[in-house]
Each structure stands twice: as structure tokens, then as C-alpha cells.
Write an enzyme that holds these catalytic residues in place. Structure first.
Site, mmCIF file in Angstrom:
data_model
loop_
_atom_site.group_PDB
_atom_site.id
_atom_site.type_symbol
_atom_site.label_atom_id
_atom_site.label_comp_id
_atom_site.label_asym_id
_atom_site.label_seq_id
_atom_site.Cartn_x
_atom_site.Cartn_y
_atom_site.Cartn_z
ATOM 1 N N GLU A 79 0.857 -1.184 0.000
ATOM 2 C CA GLU A 79 0.000 0.000 0.000
ATOM 3 C C GLU A 79 0.895 1.236 0.000
ATOM 4 O O GLU A 79 0.440 2.332 0.287
ATOM 5 C CB GLU A 79 -0.967 -0.016 1.193
ATOM 6 C CG GLU A 79 -0.306 -0.155 2.545
ATOM 7 C CD GLU A 79 -1.305 -0.163 3.679
ATOM 8 O OE1 GLU A 79 -2.007 0.841 3.838
ATOM 9 O OE2 GLU A 79 -1.368 -1.177 4.400
ATOM 10 N N CYS A 111 -3.296 -3.872 4.663
ATOM 11 C CA CYS A 111 -2.366 -4.924 5.112
ATOM 12 C C CYS A 111 -2.777 -6.312 4.654
ATOM 13 O O CYS A 111 -2.156 -7.310 5.053
ATOM 14 C CB CYS A 111 -2.261 -4.895 6.628
ATOM 15 S SG CYS A 111 -1.664 -3.334 7.242
ATOM 16 N N SER A 201 -10.190 1.478 14.826
ATOM 17 C CA SER A 201 -9.513 0.441 14.024
ATOM 18 C C SER A 201 -9.178 -0.767 14.895
ATOM 19 O O SER A 201 -9.284 -1.917 14.441
ATOM 20 C CB SER A 201 -8.260 0.999 13.340
ATOM 21 O OG SER A 201 -7.205 1.208 14.258
ATOM 22 N N HIS A 233 -1.841 -10.504 12.283
ATOM 23 C CA HIS A 233 -1.334 -9.253 11.706
ATOM 24 C C HIS A 233 -0.920 -8.387 12.898
ATOM 25 O O HIS A 233 -1.686 -8.242 13.854
ATOM 26 C CB HIS A 233 -2.432 -8.568 10.878
ATOM 27 C CG HIS A 233 -2.111 -7.139 10.582
ATOM 28 N ND1 HIS A 233 -0.949 -6.761 9.959
ATOM 29 C CD2 HIS A 233 -2.776 -5.985 10.863
ATOM 30 C CE1 HIS A 233 -0.909 -5.447 9.852
ATOM 31 N NE2 HIS A 233 -2.011 -4.949 10.387
ATOM 32 N N LYS A 242 -4.617 -8.175 22.163
ATOM 33 C CA LYS A 242 -6.042 -7.847 22.356
ATOM 34 C C LYS A 242 -6.923 -8.895 21.680
ATOM 35 O O LYS A 242 -7.955 -9.302 22.207
ATOM 36 C CB LYS A 242 -6.367 -6.471 21.763
ATOM 37 C CG LYS A 242 -5.840 -5.284 22.558
ATOM 38 C CD LYS A 242 -6.125 -4.005 21.774
ATOM 39 C CE LYS A 242 -5.427 -2.799 22.312
ATOM 40 N NZ LYS A 242 -6.168 -2.080 23.336
HETATM 41 P P1 HMG Z 1 -3.272 6.324 21.692
HETATM 42 O O1 HMG Z 1 -4.387 7.289 21.721
HETATM 43 O O2 HMG Z 1 -1.908 6.879 21.783
HETATM 44 O O3 HMG Z 1 -3.291 5.250 22.799
HETATM 45 O O4 HMG Z 1 -3.420 5.477 20.366
HETATM 46 P P2 HMG Z 1 -4.144 4.954 24.125
HETATM 47 O O5 HMG Z 1 -4.328 6.187 24.912
HETATM 48 O O6 HMG Z 1 -5.353 4.131 23.778
HETATM 49 O O7 HMG Z 1 -3.065 4.037 24.828
HETATM 50 C C1 HMG Z 1 -2.594 2.892 24.235
HETATM 51 C C2 HMG Z 1 -2.404 1.843 25.295
HETATM 52 O O8 HMG Z 1 -1.368 2.263 26.185
HETATM 53 C C3 HMG Z 1 -3.629 1.634 26.175
HETATM 54 O O9 HMG Z 1 -3.686 0.244 26.464
HETATM 55 C C4 HMG Z 1 -3.291 2.406 27.449
HETATM 56 O O10 HMG Z 1 -3.970 1.920 28.600
HETATM 57 C C5 HMG Z 1 -1.816 2.145 27.537
HETATM 58 P P3 HMG Z 1 -4.964 -0.634 25.975
HETATM 59 O O11 HMG Z 1 -6.146 -0.048 26.637
HETATM 60 O O12 HMG Z 1 -5.033 -0.420 24.490
HETATM 61 O O13 HMG Z 1 -4.623 -1.998 26.392
HETATM 62 N N1 HMG Z 1 -1.086 3.109 28.363
HETATM 63 C C6 HMG Z 1 -0.083 2.781 29.195
HETATM 64 N N2 HMG Z 1 0.472 1.586 29.496
HETATM 65 C C7 HMG Z 1 1.514 1.583 30.392
HETATM 66 N N3 HMG Z 1 1.977 2.709 30.991
HETATM 67 C C8 HMG Z 1 1.445 3.916 30.720
HETATM 68 C C9 HMG Z 1 0.367 3.994 29.785
HETATM 69 N N4 HMG Z 1 -0.383 4.995 29.291
HETATM 70 C C10 HMG Z 1 -1.266 4.442 28.421
HETATM 71 N N5 HMG Z 1 1.931 5.003 31.320
HETATM 72 C C11 HMG Z 1 -3.276 3.740 18.711
HETATM 73 C C12 HMG Z 1 -2.948 4.143 20.147
HETATM 74 C C13 HMG Z 1 -2.821 2.324 18.483
HETATM 75 C C14 HMG Z 1 -4.781 3.835 18.499
HETATM 76 C C15 HMG Z 1 -2.524 4.718 17.756
HETATM 77 O O14 HMG Z 1 -1.144 4.512 17.884
HETATM 78 C C16 HMG Z 1 -2.912 4.564 16.295
HETATM 79 O O15 HMG Z 1 -3.850 5.193 15.824
HETATM 80 N N6 HMG Z 1 -2.173 3.695 15.513
HETATM 81 C C17 HMG Z 1 -2.460 3.475 14.098
HETATM 82 C C18 HMG Z 1 -3.685 2.605 13.855
HETATM 83 C C19 HMG Z 1 -3.453 1.132 14.198
HETATM 84 O O16 HMG Z 1 -2.318 0.659 14.275
HETATM 85 N N7 HMG Z 1 -4.538 0.358 14.352
HETATM 86 C C20 HMG Z 1 -4.440 -1.053 14.608
HETATM 87 C C21 HMG Z 1 -5.649 -1.832 14.102
HETATM 88 S S1 HMG Z 1 -5.953 -1.498 12.359
HETATM 89 C C22 HMG Z 1 -4.728 -2.435 11.551
HETATM 90 O O17 HMG Z 1 -4.119 -3.276 12.124
HETATM 91 C C23 HMG Z 1 -4.463 -2.107 10.106
HETATM 92 C C24 HMG Z 1 -3.211 -1.287 9.848
HETATM 93 O O18 HMG Z 1 -2.046 -2.101 9.958
HETATM 94 C C25 HMG Z 1 -3.297 -0.614 8.460
HETATM 95 C C26 HMG Z 1 -3.526 -1.482 7.251
HETATM 96 O O19 HMG Z 1 -4.302 -2.434 7.238
HETATM 97 O O20 HMG Z 1 -2.962 -1.104 6.208
HETATM 98 C C27 HMG Z 1 -3.044 -0.173 10.864
#
Ligand code: HMG
Length: 384
Positions: A79, A111, A201, A233, A242
Site C-alpha cells: 500500500e 495490510c 480500528s 497481523h 487484544k
Molecule cells: P493512543 O491514543 O496513543 O493510545 O493510540 P491509548 O491512549 O489508547 O493508549 C494505548 C495503550 O497504552 C492503552 O492500552 C493504554 O492503557 C496504555 P490498551 O487499553 O489499548 O490496552 N497506556 C499505558 N500503558 C503503560 N503505561 C502507561 C500507559 N499509558 C497508556 N503510562 C493507537 C494508540 C494504536 C490507536 C494509535 O497509535 C494509532 O492510531 N495507531 C495506528 C492505527 C493502528 O495501528 N490500528 C491497529 C488496528 S488497524 C490495523 O491493524 C491495520 C493497519 O495495519 C493498516 C492497514 O491495514 O494497512 C493499521
């Protein structure tokens, strides 16, 4: 006839950033990135690298003259394509010195592209058993500096040769899949960086996995006890955790412990590299093969591509698989990388080659590179 992965190779850029340093630079608690997201390092490609050069490198690490002679199909899942018309596969013909009697094309579906390629390769080899197919996943995952997605970036490529009597992984030809029009992640043609509804996502990913796992169990009358490992993935390593958690309620504590242990082995490389987009599932497979796999193990593979397509399929690790993987070469490639400071990574990130660019080969340290852009055409070279 058995069909599957006969060879697997990979390429990772030679530079990386440390995730703790990234957290410090972004004023975030490092535990959020290393535990909450589950990453340690992130690969950073040079500006003269792209989906084409990385695809050439991963394929070059496994292709022999005999493989080239037997190839009938070349598919690149990406992609991060560099041209809206010409496929990444066409660029590879010269770089890899491939014979012309090959059908070649590119597949894009986030992906999911490489999995679509793998299934097409399966069909091709079942109709042409004396031929082989080369499937390459190659991507640069980019969300932008200081975005929530920044910590989930990465880059690299995985190449696989699909043939009859595969020596690494036999595909069972048992699979379930689904497609839904979802706005969880997208990258319009004008943009080099992706847009994501991050938390949404995550939810869609987990929902797709649960739906497909239920479907798979019903269709093939199996349970988790029929598989020793579940590979996912891996956009970032917490994501697969998760999905795996949804299996916990339906298996014994001992089984869940084993599945979790195997998952930890499958994410070792991803923790060090980041998201490879369509190569991520196969980087997880490679990590598992190198770090923990056993002969004759039955494994499940969950492929997810935003937008969204999911597929869950099963496979069997073949006796003697370890002889087919150059473990030392792969581990050396990972270890010999250089760390970039966060300001240097930000500088590299901003570089954008325009028409008229000529890359000085003395500044290149990869075998395949973008050498120039002339008349808006990207030209590639292999270092002698
Ligand atoms: P965010 O807003 O930074 O994260 O976004 P958050 O506030 O939800 O925190 C993330 C985790 O860290 C949480 O844990 C928090 O509790 C924890 P969870 O509830 O998820 O288990 N946390 C802590 N842990 C330890 N110590 C601390 C602390 N503070 C918080 N102090 C997000 C995170 C992944 C959403 C962001 O990085 C993002 O948007 N990433 C891109 C999208 C993505 O990767 N999505 C995955 C699913 S879609 C997919 O896989 C397809 C893809 O590969 C694309 C394709 O297909 O081409 C992406």
C-alpha cells in the site's frame, strides 16, 4: 498435492529509532509505548529506499537461478506503491534479473495485500504444479511526526516462494474471509501519511478476528485445541494480544498460557521493527519460525487489512523447516542496524525527492536504491 511456503526471506532498513527516546521526545511516559503499545524500536528507511527497493532486497535474499527459471507468477502486496499505474512488480524484473515469461502484478488492500497474493499463488501453483510463485510484501508505514500513530510506524519487506511440496509451511486450503466497507484507516492518493481512527480500528480488528474464528470453528468443526499457535497481523504488538484475549474464555488456562507464550515468540521481530503493513503477519511467522516453531505444528494465521478485509487460514509447519531459513543472516541483519537520534529521524522523514533528483551512489548503503527521478519517472539501480 501439498502447496505452501518453500522459502521465506526478509529485509529491514539499516537504521532505527529507540522507542523510549521517541517517548521522551514526545513527552510521553515511555511505559505507554513499550508496554501499552508494545514496541522497542522502529525501522527508518533512507529516502532512497521505497517499496520497490525493499521488495528487491527481500526477494534477492532467497532467489536462486533455479527459482528464477521456475517462476511463473510474481505478486507484490503493497500500500506504499510508488506509481499509480505501473506495478511495483514490473520494476523488479530488471533489479532481480527475472525471465520475461512471468505474470506479474501488484495487489493493494491495506495490510491484506500479501495474503491475497499468497492465496492467488496457491491457486496458480495448483493449476501449474511445475511452476513457482514469488509473493512479496513491502511497505513503509507512516502516520506523521507527533501523531498518535507515530509510535506504530515501521518499514520492511518479506518475500515468499510458493511451490508444491513446500519445505517450510504447507497451507491447508482451509480458510474463512470477510469484507466490510469500514473507515478505520485510509491514505488518499495525495498523502504520504495515513489517516486513522485509531481506537475504532482496534475494535474492528478484534471484531473481525472474533467473527472469523467463530466461522472457522463452525466450518471445519475444530477448536483452539486443534492448533498450537495463533499468528496475527501485528500493526503494533499489543494489538495481537487484544485479539488473543478473546480466545481466553473458551480454552483451558494451560492452553491460553501456551498460546500466549507462542504469540510472544512471534512478536519478537515486530517489537524491533514496527508495522510492515502487509508484511506484518509474515514477519510474525518468520519470528515464530526462527524463535520457537516445531515440526508438524498446526498454526492459524489471521490477516487483517483496514478498509477492511480479514482472512483466517490454517497451515502446518513442515519437517526440516529450519534448514530452509538462514537464521544467522536474519539475526545479523537485525543486530547490525544503526540507531538514529530522534532529530536525525525527523530530518530524514522530511526529505522528499522531486523530479530531477540524482542520488549519489557513494552515499548509498543498500544493494538496491532509487538512483534518480527523470521526467517524473523513478529509476532504480543495484550497487555493483
Ligand atoms: P493512543 O491514543 O496513543 O493510545 O493510540 P491509548 O491512549 O489508547 O493508549 C494505548 C495503550 O497504552 C492503552 O492500552 C493504554 O492503557 C496504555 P490498551 O487499553 O489499548 O490496552 N497506556 C499505558 N500503558 C503503560 N503505561 C502507561 C500507559 N499509558 C497508556 N503510562 C493507537 C494508540 C494504536 C490507536 C494509535 O497509535 C494509532 O492510531 N495507531 C495506528 C492505527 C493502528 O495501528 N490500528 C491497529 C488496528 S488497524 C490495523 O491493524 C491495520 C493497519 O495495519 C493498516 C492497514 O491495514 O494497512 C493499521
Amino acid at each position: 498435492m501439498s502447496i505452501g511456503i518453500d522459502k521465506i526471506g526478509f529485509y529491514v532498513p539499516k537504521e532505527y529509532i529507540d522507542i523510549v527516546e521517541l517517548a521522551q521526545a514526545r513527552d510521553v511516559d515511555p511505559n505507554k509505548f513499550t508496554i501499552g503499545i508494545g514496541q522497542d524500536k522502529q525501522a527508518v528507511p533512507e529516502p532512497y529506499q521505497d517499496a520497490v527497493t525493499m521488495a528487491a532486497s527481500s526477494a534477492d535474499s532467497i532467489l536462486t537461478a533455479e527459482d528464477k527459471k521456475d517462476l511463473g507468477l510474481l505478486i507484490v502486496g503493497t500500500e506504499s506503491s510508488v506509481d499509480e499505474s505501473k506495478s511495483t512488480a514490473a520494476f523488479l524484473m530488471d533489479l532481480l534479473e527475472l525471465p520475461e515469461d512471468i505474470r506479474s502484478y501488484e495487489i493493494k488492500q491495506a495490510c491484506f495485500g500479501a495474503t491475497a497474493g499468497l492465496q492467488a499463488a496457491y491457486d496458480f501453483v495448483s493449476l501449474n504444479p511445475d511452476k513457482k510463485a514469488l509473493v512479496i510484501a513491502s511497505d513503509i508505514a507512516r502516520y506523521g511526526i507527533k501523531t498518535p500513530g507515530e509510535v506504530t510506524q515501521g518499514a520492511g519487506s518479506v518475500a515468499m516462494i510458493i511451490s508444491q511440496n513446500p519445505r517450510i509451511l504447507k497451507l491447508d486450503h482451509k480458510s474463512v474471509y470477510m469484507t466490510r466497507n469500514v473507515g478505520d484507516f485510509w491514505r488518499p492518493t495525495f498523502s504520504k501519511t495515513a489517516f486513522a481512527r485509531g481506537k475504532y480500528s482496534n475494535e474492528v480488528y478484534v471484531e473481525f478476528f472474533e467473527t472469523l474464528w467463530n466461522k472457522y470453528q463452525t466450518k471445519y468443526d475444530v477448536t483452539a485445541d486443534d492448533f498450537s499457535t495463533m499468528l496475527f497481523h501485528i500493526p503494533y504488538t499489543k494489538m495481537g494480544t487484544k485479539a488473543l484475549r478473546t480466545v481466553e474464555k473458551s480454552v483451558s488456562a494451560d492452553k491460553y498460557k501456551k498460546l500466549t507464550k507462542h504469540y510472544q515468540e512471534s512478536i519478537k521481530f515486530s517489537r524491533e521493527i514496527g508495522n510492515l503493513y502487509t508484511g506484518s503477519l509474515y514477519l510474525g511467522l518468520l519470528s515464530y519460525l526462527i524463535n520457537a516453531a516445531q515440526e508438524n505444528e498446526k498454526v492459524l494465521l489471521f490477516s487483517y487489512g483496514s478498509g477492511a478485509v480479514g482472512e483466517l487460514y490454517s497451515a502446518e509447519i513442515q519437517p526440516g523447516f529450519e534448514k530452509m531459513i538462514d537464521k544467522n543472516l536474519i539475526l545479523d541483519e537485525m543486530k547490525s542496524r544503526q540507531k538514529l537520534s530522534i532529530p536525525d529521524y525527523e530530518k530524514i522523514y522530511q526529505v522528499e525527492y522531486k523530479n530531477g533528483t540524482m542520488v549519489d551512489p557513494s552515499e548509498v548503503d543498500t544493494k538496491f536504491y532509487l538512483s534518480a527521478i527523470k521526467e517524473n519517472e523513478r529509476l532504480y539501480k543495484k550497487l555493483k
